[in-house]
Design a protein around this motif. Structure first.
Motif, mmCIF file in Angstrom:
data_model
loop_
_atom_site.group_PDB
_atom_site.id
_atom_site.type_symbol
_atom_site.label_atom_id
_atom_site.label_comp_id
_atom_site.label_asym_id
_atom_site.label_seq_id
_atom_site.Cartn_x
_atom_site.Cartn_y
_atom_site.Cartn_z
ATOM 1 N N PRO A 359 0.831 -1.213 0.000
ATOM 2 C CA PRO A 359 0.000 0.000 0.000
ATOM 3 C C PRO A 359 0.865 1.263 0.000
ATOM 4 C CG PRO A 359 -0.793 -1.587 1.606
ATOM 5 C CD PRO A 359 0.500 -2.101 1.127
ATOM 6 N N CYS A 374 -3.644 -3.273 -1.518
ATOM 7 C CA CYS A 374 -2.861 -4.087 -0.594
ATOM 8 C C CYS A 374 -2.932 -5.512 -1.114
ATOM 9 C CB CYS A 374 -3.432 -3.983 0.824
ATOM 10 S SG CYS A 374 -2.567 -5.049 2.010
ATOM 11 N N ILE A 384 -6.899 -10.757 3.946
ATOM 12 C CA ILE A 384 -6.685 -9.302 3.985
ATOM 13 C C ILE A 384 -7.706 -8.691 4.926
ATOM 14 C CG2 ILE A 384 -6.568 -7.179 2.654
ATOM 15 C CD1 ILE A 384 -4.364 -9.130 1.977
ATOM 16 N N TRP A 386 -8.689 -4.834 6.785
ATOM 17 C CA TRP A 386 -8.429 -3.388 6.733
ATOM 18 C C TRP A 386 -8.800 -2.751 8.063
ATOM 19 C CZ3 TRP A 386 -5.930 -0.934 2.896
ATOM 20 C CH2 TRP A 386 -5.821 -1.573 1.648
ATOM 21 N N ASP A 407 -8.795 -6.562 -1.535
ATOM 22 C CA ASP A 407 -7.480 -5.996 -1.230
ATOM 23 C C ASP A 407 -7.353 -4.553 -1.691
ATOM 24 O OD1 ASP A 407 -7.436 -6.301 -3.955
ATOM 25 O OD2 ASP A 407 -5.719 -7.688 -4.013
ATOM 26 N N CYS A 424 -3.402 -2.214 6.467
ATOM 27 C CA CYS A 424 -3.705 -3.465 5.757
ATOM 28 C C CYS A 424 -2.961 -4.579 6.465
ATOM 29 C CB CYS A 424 -3.293 -3.371 4.292
ATOM 30 S SG CYS A 424 -3.408 -4.952 3.415
#
Length: 1287
Positions: A359, A374, A384, A386, A407, A424
């Motif tokens: 990122p 990400c 993944i 966040w 992602d 991330c």
């Protein structure tokens, strides 16, 4: 590309995001002072942080942002209030924690820590940092009993170290801290245990000690020593018998062999998992007798290059930086002479999460779009998650302009105040990745961060990069302009990069100048000026060359360089890529390097480097230092035999020049002490020589080496080697027999040297006998001499002779027989039947009958003919007696007598001669030679000239060669047009010595050819020229070679005159001399500063007029014409000096071109010139001669020189045929007559039709054809009076 940058400011580089509209804000203090920025973690401790319990704990957490962020921590998932723990402090303006563990146990602070950096624009978090204390526990106390094992059995000595953090490093040593020797039979496995495939009796010892080194605390722990006793079968039987009361437990005293067996891993197959990026170690531990050998292979492919190694005596296969391609089946094979076994290891590769796309921060303007990606990979595939400002995104405030898609987070029309930091987290069962990326919403006008007026310098034909680093939100658009041009710089040769940099791919001189960078967005505009200077490249024009130098000589390396004059060059010389030695023998000049008194240490590669601030060029050359080789050493004699010996030696240093050959010399201390002689030589590749020796010599040898430089010094002599005496191997050479008197025989030979004698007491046995008469040899033994005289021999009788060598050890081989003769005596008989045959007036042939061989009384050498001129048959010729001799070698019976005098009486006789001398002469005979052609008349003169006649006088030839029958006179005109007239011929009686030629044309030049004749024909001619005029005759005598050096009757240079022309001063003259090197010389009058040799010279050979240019106005000059010899030194002819004055030209009036009278005069002159040109053109095309031609021929002054028709002035009135030059004429183009030079009698007038008589003189006549002379293009002199009257 190198370029000079002004200023020291840090540039802000633009880095575009994936959508092309996002940028990062670098740490530029000037920008950060004004711009808001969310926090960014810049430093943090590792995820797995093992601490030393003896030191304070420091947990790093550093971050940046505007305003500067504040920091907080969590411990094991809950808030960690550092204010409540006096042992924990946080560093100022930092999130780094420092834990003072004095008085505390470090394990109290073990746990999982996480740092958060926060300001009003967002919060960034660190990784989870696991704090663990390093541990190095002690070995548990144990008592190790001695291990007894039968020889040949397998054995494992276990280490079993205590568990530590991190795990310890294991190694085995003895009590003296020396590592125990390991091999393919005894080795340490990966688990630290020591394995024996089979034990030997020498493995017995009491100090097998396992050590564990804990790297974090740098401590070493020691296991109790292990005692190993290896028993052979005999000892084992005794031990068992003592224990079990048996007499013979084993019947054989040797260990039994056995097949290989896998100890680690066991069985035929196994599996292993390894993480991507880590090190894969596969181990095969085997036992057996004999010791098994281990090998590795991969069933599903090849081992990766450069990442694979097989260590620990082939027991361990190691692959570093493992990738997915390394998965598969690996086979370990162990074999000895009894069997072979295999073990297959199936390797699977897993992977902790790793980044595909990290990122990145976003800087957006209001209402712009953007996204944060990400993307990570791993095995299994990571999950993944966040978060926003450290809070899971699903728990964060809703934002309609934000959308999470796996992602990727997508932002639509961001608003002011929506700045935040997003986290991330990509994780699977083998680990996790955490990254922070912020979104910063800014509104900023453009600003150019590249320093103003920066100067970029590049080398021609290189890249030029002009920076325009800018910042703004929205992202500014960059455009470039050059100098005062209004058009943007786009397309070839310019390339605009996304970050605003302008690239010129191939910079040229025309690209130099001022460039304007303009940055604009919706909020404003900014510009900056930079300058580009394109410089010429630095190039080495003359590179140093490879040198081969002898020691103590000088060497010069040249390095001539061309560079841009505005750049300061620096010349550097390197030796073998290092600095030159600090030695005054190395002299560095501006374009060369000189090394004086070269030594061997100076050899190497020398590099010339020319540096400027922008570029450099270099060139290298090698220096090889050579010298004579060092002398050979260590001479040794081997394989010594009576007649031979083997000599060996060690070569000396070659000094960079290969040895071509070795020269072996010897000295004989018995016969020739102190003198060395060459014995033989061998190629330089050999160091031995087989030497053939002679008896009775005291040899000492030495060796010299030869290379391209020269011979080495001699080696030290070898030991003396003495050979025993023997009978002679050879007899004396050069044996011959001859007589010095008519009744003796001298026998000569070349004495033998002491080396040839082969022993003491050298003598010679001399033997002789009369050939074909005597059967027995007469002999005598003489001492060491070189000749023997035999007396009382008959005259010139053949003898056979031979000489044999004798010494105290015997006699030499049978000698060769040589035939010789006793002494010669004078011949006793003269040749008979002598006759003579006269072939012509200068050649006769003599014949005779050879004498009998017996009367020669010696070796016949040949015959001699004596002959002499008794008298001439002509009464006027002088009587001369000169005896001449011709020798005819061999048994000849005739000979030729050349070079006789015609019309003469000769006497001659013939004699035979041998080595002793001449025999008696034959009777004198005589013969007469017939008449021949006469020689050239002794002289020819022209006298008593009138208007139309000339009188010629002559003298008879000195060599009449017979009765003169008369003379032949030929003559012809040479007129003013340089053409030859018809030839007239007149026969004159022999008794006349003069003749008058009437009815000649006045003022006309004639050429005369005069020769005498006999009954055999006419002889060579003498030539003369003359001109009939009113009151004088100009005579031009032939060359000195033709008439014996009669001097010229008139000066060589005549009628030297001058006139002023537009181009300069025209000097003209007449030259009557031979065509040598002719110069026109001039000097300023009254200039006494110049010597005789400093007159100004103009080479005018082949011309009789020359225009002197560049003379100064108003000055007077002395002018003369000079003819020099072929060496350009001796002056042959010189004219009288002519004084000429260059008129001063009046300056024109400034307004003369505006005067009416001047314009009218110019028009009239132009009209007159046009009329004259028309008349010339008509007359030239009409051809023929004008009626006035004959009048001019009758009345013109012979000194008047008409002008050339090409100049369109008055002159000759003939058509184009009149202008053809005479073939063979030596007359110059102005109509004057040259005096004949020495080569006139050959081809000047003959045009190639002449011929030579017997004595080499020339007979020829004028040809009517014309030939082009060298002076044909020279301008003709102009009569000044006529020219003035015309104007």
């Amino acid at each position: 590309m190198e370029r000079t940058r002004a200023g020291a400011a840090v540039f802000l580089m633009l880095i575009l995001g994936h959508l092309g509209n996002a940028l990062e804000v670098p740490l530029d203090p000037k920008v950060l002072e004004e711009l808001a920025q969310p926090p960014t973690i810049t430093q943090q401790s590792p995820k797995d942080y093992i601490i030393d319990p003896r030191e304070n704990i420091v947990i790093h957490c550093e971050a940046k942002g505007k305003p500067h962020p504040s920091f907080s921590w969590t411990r094991n998932g809950t808030h960690f209030d550092i204010d409540q723990d006096p042992k924990v402090t946080m560093r100022p303006r930092s999130g780094t924690l420092v834990v003072d563990i004095s008085g505390e146990k470090a394990e109290t602070y073990e746990g999982i820590y996480q740092c958060t950096a926060r300001n009003k624009h967002g919060a960034a978090v660190s990784n989870n940092i696991i704090i663990r204390q390093s541990r190095s526990p002690l070995w548990s106390k144990e008592r190790n009993e001695p291990i007894r094992v039968q020889e040949g059995e397998a054995l494992v000595l276990h280490c079993r170290p205590p568990a530590g953090l991190p795990p310890p490093i294991i190694f085995w040593m003895d009590v003296n801290f020396q590592r125990l020797p390991q091999s393919s039979r005894v080795f340490q496995a990966l688990n630290g245990d020591l394995y024996f495939s089979n034990v030997l009796t020498e493995d017995s010892r009491n100090d097998y000690i396992c050590y564990a080194r804990f790297p974090h605390t740098q401590t070493i722990q020691q296991k109790q020593p292990i005692t190993l006793l290896v028993l052979n079968l005999d000892a084992f039987n005794e031990t068992v018998a003592a224990l079990f009361n048996e007499t013979d437990f084993f019947s054989d005293g040797s260990a039994e062999e056995r097949k290989p067996t896998f100890l680690i891993p066991s069985g035929s197959s196994s599996s292993k998992m390894v993480l991507r990026g880590q090190v894969l170690e596969l181990e095969c531990v085997t036992e057996g007798l004999p010791t098994p050998e281990v090998s590795w292979s991969k069933l599903s492919g090849e081992f990766p290059d450069k990442r694979t190694s097989i260590v620990t005596f082939q027991k361990i296969l190691r692959i570093v930086n493992v990738s997915d391609a390394d998965a598969g089946e690996y086979r370990c094979t162990a074999h000895n002479r009894l069997a072979s076994i295999h073990h297959t290891i199936r390797v699977t590769v897993k992977a902790a999460p790793y980044w595909i796309t990290t990122p990145r921060n976003l800087v957006l303007a209001p209402r712009e779009k953007g996204q944060i990606i990400c993307r990570a990979s791993g095995t299994p595939k990571p999950t993944i998650n966040w978060a926003m400002n450290g809070i899971p995104i699903e728990n964060s405030p809703e934002d309609s302009n934000r959308k999470v898609e796996g992602d990727t987070i997508i932002f639509e029309e961001v608003q002011t105040g929506s700045s935040a930091v997003y986290q991330c987290n990509a994780s699977n069962e083998y680990g996790y990745l955490l990254s922070n990326a912020f979104v910063n919403v800014l509104s900023e006008t453009p600003r150019v961060l590249t320093p103003a007026n920066q100067v970029y310098q590049v080398i021609r034909n290189n890249h030029a990069l002009l920076d325009c680093s800018s910042f703004g939100s929205p992202i500014p658009k960059i455009t470039w302009f050059k100098d005062s041009q209004s058009s943007t710089l786009e397309g070839d040769p310019y390339l605009l990069h996304e970050n605003g940099t302008l690239e010129i791919y191939v910079a040229q001189a025309l690209n130099s100048g001022k460039y304007i960078c303009v940055a604009r967005n919706t909020l404003g505009i900014a510009e900056n000026h930079v300058y580009l200077e394109v410089k010429e490249p630095t190039r080495i024009l003359k590179q140093p060359k490879y040198k081969v130098a002898q020691r103590n000589r000088n060497v010069v390396f040249e390095c001539k360089v061309k560079h841009d004059p505005t750049l300061i060059p620096i010349m550097i010389w390197l030796k073998d890529n290092g600095e030159l030695p600090d030695d005054e023998r190395f002299l560095v000049d501006s374009d060369s390097l000189t090394i004086t008194d070269v030594t061997e240490n100076d050899a190497g590669t020398y590099t010339c480097i020319m540096n400027t601030t922008l570029d450099h060029d270099s060139a290298s050359a090698e220096l090889t230092v050579v010298e004579q080789p060092d002398p050979p050493t260590d001479l040794e004699l081997t394989d010594m035999k009576p007649r031979s010996v083997q000599l060996t030696w060690i070569p000396g240093e070659e000094h960079n020049s290969p040895i071509h050959k070795f020269v072996i010399q010897y000295t004989d201390s018995l016969h020739d002490h102190g003198h060395w002689h060459n014995l033989t030589h061998v190629p330089g590749s050999k160091t031995t020589a087989h030497l053939e020796l002679s008896p009775y010599v005291h040899y000492s040898f030495r060796v010299l080496a030869l290379n391209a430089v020269g011979l080495s010094d001699p080696s030290n002599p070898s030991h003396m080697y003495k050979t025993n005496p023997a009978a002679p191997d050879e007899n004396p050479s050069g044996v011959k027999g001859f007589g010095t008197e008519h009744d003796n025989l001298m026998i000569l030979w070349k004495p033998m040297s002491g080396l040839q004698a082969n022993g003491p007491g050298l003598q010679y046995k001399v033997m002789w006998r009369q050939k074909d008469v005597d059967k027995n040899w007469t002999s005598v033994t003489v001492a060491n001499v070189s000749k023997f005289m035999v007396s009382g021999t008959p005259t010139f009788t053949p003898y056979e002779v031979k000489v044999q060598a004798i010494n105290n050890n015997g006699i030499g081989p049978d000698p060769a027989v040589v035939t010789g003769h006793s002494g010669e005596d004078l011949p006793v008989q003269a040749p008979d039947s002598v006759q003579v045959l006269v072939l012509n007036s200068t050649l006769a042939e003599v014949h005779w009958e050879p004498v009998p061989p017996k009367t020669v009384r010696g070796h016949l050498k040949g015959y001699k003919v004596y002959y002499w001129l008794e008298r001439s048959l002509h009464k006027h010729n002088s009587h001369r007696v000169e005896q001449q001799l011709l020798t005819f070698s061999g048994n000849k019976s005739h000979g030729m007598l050349p070079g006789l005098q015609p019309y003469s009486l000769y006497l001659f006789n013939v004699r035979v001669f041998n080595g002793k001398g001449e025999g008696p002469a034959s009777s004198n005979l005589q013969f007469e030679t017939p008449e021949g052609v006469p020689g050239r008349p002794s002289f020819l003169r022209i006298t008593n000239s009138n208007l139309n006649n000339l009188t010629l006088e002559w003298g008879p030839p000195n060599d009449r060669n017979g009765h003169l029958t008369g003379y032949i006179l030929k003559y012809q005109q040479v007129n003013n047009s340089n053409e030859l007239g018809p030839m007239e011929e007149l026969a004159l009686p022999a008794n006349k010595t003069s003749v008058t030629l009437p009815n000649l044309k006045y003022s006309t030049r004639y050429k005369f050819y005069f020769n005498a004749k006999t009954g055999q024909g006419a002889g060579p001619a003498i030539t003369e020229e003359a001109v009939t005029i009113m009151d004088e005759v100009l005579m031009y005598h032939p060359s000195v070679d033709e008439v014996g050096g009669v001097p010229p009757a008139a000066p060589a240079f005549r009628n030297v005159s001058s006139s002023v022309g537009e181009d300069g001063m025209l000097i003209s003259w007449e030259y009557w001399g031979a065509e040598k090197h002719v110069y026109l010389e001039y000097i300023i009058k009254n200039d006494n500063t110049l010597g005789e040799e400093e007159w100004h010279k103009e080479y005018v050979n082949g011309s009789q007029a020359y225009v002197l240019k560049g003379l100064k106005e108003g000055l007077s000059y002395r002018v003369r014409v000079v003819a020099k010899g072929h060496d350009d030194q001796a002056v042959l002819h010189q004219s009288e000096e002519l004084l000429v004055t260059v008129p001063a030209m009046p300056s024109r009036q400034a307004d003369i071109a505006t005067q009416g009278w001047f314009i009218g005069l110019m028009c009239a002159i132009a009209l007159l010139i046009l009329v004259l040109l028309i008349i010339c053109f008509i007359k030239r095309n009409k051809g023929g001669k004008y009626p006035v031609k004959e009048k001019e021929d009758a009345h013109t002054d012979p000194e008047f020189q008409p002008m050339k028709e090409d100049d369109c002035t008055f002159g000759e009135y003939s058509d184009t045929e009149d202008h053809k030059p005479l073939k063979g004429s030596r007359t110059p183009s102005n109509g004057t007559v040259h005096r004949d030079s020495s080569d006139d009698s050959l081809v000047d007038y003959g045009g190639g039709d002449g011929q030579f008589n017997e004595d080499g003189s020339f007979i020829g006549q004028y040809s009517g054809k014309s030939s082009i002379r060298e002076t044909a293009e020279a301008p003709s002199p102009v009569n000044t009076t006529a020219m003035n009257s015309f104007v």
